[in-house]
Design a protein around this motif. Structure first.
Motif, PDB file in Angstrom:
ATOM      1  N   ALA A 185     -11.462   4.311   0.393  1.00 13.79           N
ATOM      2  CA  ALA A 185     -11.006   4.701  -0.948  1.00 13.79           C
ATOM      3  C   ALA A 185      -9.667   4.043  -1.253  1.00 13.79           C
ATOM      4  CB  ALA A 185     -10.863   6.213  -1.032  1.00 13.79           C
ATOM      5  N   ALA A 186      -9.497   3.613  -2.497  1.00  9.91           N
ATOM      6  CA  ALA A 186      -8.236   2.996  -2.906  1.00  9.91           C
ATOM      7  C   ALA A 186      -7.065   3.951  -2.705  1.00  9.91           C
ATOM      8  CB  ALA A 186      -8.316   2.540  -4.357  1.00  9.91           C
ATOM      9  N   ALA A 187      -7.283   5.223  -3.006  1.00  8.23           N
ATOM     10  CA  ALA A 187      -6.202   6.205  -2.827  1.00  8.23           C
ATOM     11  C   ALA A 187      -5.792   6.304  -1.361  1.00  8.23           C
ATOM     12  CB  ALA A 187      -6.637   7.570  -3.358  1.00  8.23           C
TER      13      ALA A 187
ATOM     14  N   LEU B 110      -3.853  -2.034  -5.258  1.00  7.18           N
ATOM     15  CA  LEU B 110      -2.865  -1.574  -4.270  1.00  7.18           C
ATOM     16  C   LEU B 110      -1.458  -1.737  -4.838  1.00  7.18           C
ATOM     17  CD1 LEU B 110      -4.185  -3.176  -0.955  1.00  7.18           C
ATOM     18  CD2 LEU B 110      -4.308  -0.786  -1.641  1.00  7.18           C
ATOM     19  N   PRO B 111      -0.572  -0.816  -4.483  1.00 10.25           N
ATOM     20  CA  PRO B 111       0.823  -0.920  -4.939  1.00 10.25           C
ATOM     21  C   PRO B 111       1.599  -1.908  -4.060  1.00 10.25           C
ATOM     22  CG  PRO B 111       0.538   1.086  -3.663  1.00 10.25           C
ATOM     23  CD  PRO B 111      -0.824   0.440  -3.767  1.00 10.25           C
ATOM     24  N   LEU B 112       1.525  -3.163  -4.400  1.00 16.58           N
ATOM     25  CA  LEU B 112       2.187  -4.213  -3.612  1.00 16.58           C
ATOM     26  C   LEU B 112       3.487  -4.659  -4.259  1.00 16.58           C
ATOM     27  CD1 LEU B 112      -0.921  -6.350  -2.587  1.00 16.58           C
ATOM     28  CD2 LEU B 112       0.149  -4.444  -1.355  1.00 16.58           C
ATOM     29  N   GLY B 113       4.086  -3.787  -5.026  1.00 21.24           N
ATOM     30  CA  GLY B 113       5.349  -4.092  -5.690  1.00 21.24           C
ATOM     31  C   GLY B 113       6.541  -3.845  -4.794  1.00 21.24           C
TER      32      GLY B 113
ATOM     33  N   GLU C 186      -7.862  17.915   4.414  1.00 22.99           N
ATOM     34  CA  GLU C 186      -8.286  18.288   3.064  1.00 22.99           C
ATOM     35  C   GLU C 186      -7.504  17.541   1.975  1.00 22.99           C
ATOM     36  OE1 GLU C 186      -5.561  21.227   4.931  1.00 22.99           O
ATOM     37  OE2 GLU C 186      -7.575  20.585   5.431  1.00 22.99           O
ATOM     38  N   ASP C 187      -6.384  16.924   2.337  1.00 22.66           N
ATOM     39  CA  ASP C 187      -5.589  16.153   1.365  1.00 22.66           C
ATOM     40  C   ASP C 187      -5.967  14.676   1.330  1.00 22.66           C
ATOM     41  OD1 ASP C 187      -4.201  18.423   0.672  1.00 22.66           O
ATOM     42  OD2 ASP C 187      -2.561  18.024   2.071  1.00 22.66           O
ATOM     43  N   LEU C 188      -6.866  14.266   2.234  1.00 24.13           N
ATOM     44  CA  LEU C 188      -7.275  12.875   2.249  1.00 24.13           C
ATOM     45  C   LEU C 188      -8.145  12.548   1.052  1.00 24.13           C
ATOM     46  CD1 LEU C 188      -8.136  12.551   6.035  1.00 24.13           C
ATOM     47  CD2 LEU C 188      -6.175  11.564   4.859  1.00 24.13           C
ATOM     48  N   PRO C 189      -8.073  11.300   0.572  1.00 23.88           N
ATOM     49  CA  PRO C 189      -8.908  10.908  -0.586  1.00 23.88           C
ATOM     50  C   PRO C 189     -10.375  10.876  -0.238  1.00 23.88           C
ATOM     51  CG  PRO C 189      -7.501   9.087   0.158  1.00 23.88           C
ATOM     52  CD  PRO C 189      -7.214  10.243   1.028  1.00 23.88           C
TER      53      PRO C 189
END
Length: 108
Positions: free
Chosen positions: A16-18, A46-49, A105-108
């Motif tokens: 998953a992307a998240a 993806l946040p590659l900033g 339970e918090d995993l995407p």
């Protein structure tokens, strides 16, 4: 702290992307994030900033379906699966996993 941004190595395998975003957030300065998911032809944002570059993270791909040609004759699917199942049941390897890093339970 909550452990965010302090891991040396993070292996992402959720597909998953998240989950990939979470893996990058968990990685500490100069850490390696191993992407073990198969996304097929899906484009994954993806946040590659800023933080990705400022923390000098390394994103490494992992291909789990094939082996280098020189190892294929000795490591067929059955041998690899048997070893994986044996290692999965070895309690001494549990120290490699941080059970409190992200609640299941918090995993995407």
């Amino acid at each position: 702290g909550d452990g965010a941004g302090d891991r040396d190595v993070v292996v992402h395998a959720s597909g998953a992307a998240a989950g990939a975003t979470t893996a990058l957030a968990l990685a500490g300065d100069e850490a390696v994030v191993v992407e073990a998911s198969w996304h097929g032809s899906t484009v994954v944002p993806l946040p590659l900033g800023g933080p990705f570059h400022a923390r000098r993270l390394t994103l490494k791909s992992s291909q789990v379906g094939n082996l280098p040609p020189a190892k294929r004759p000795r490591w067929d699917y059955t041998r690899r699966m048997n070893l994986a199942l044996k290692l999965a049941g070895d309690a001494s390897l549990d120290v490699l996993f941080e059970r409190d890093a992200v609640a299941f339970e918090d995993l995407p």
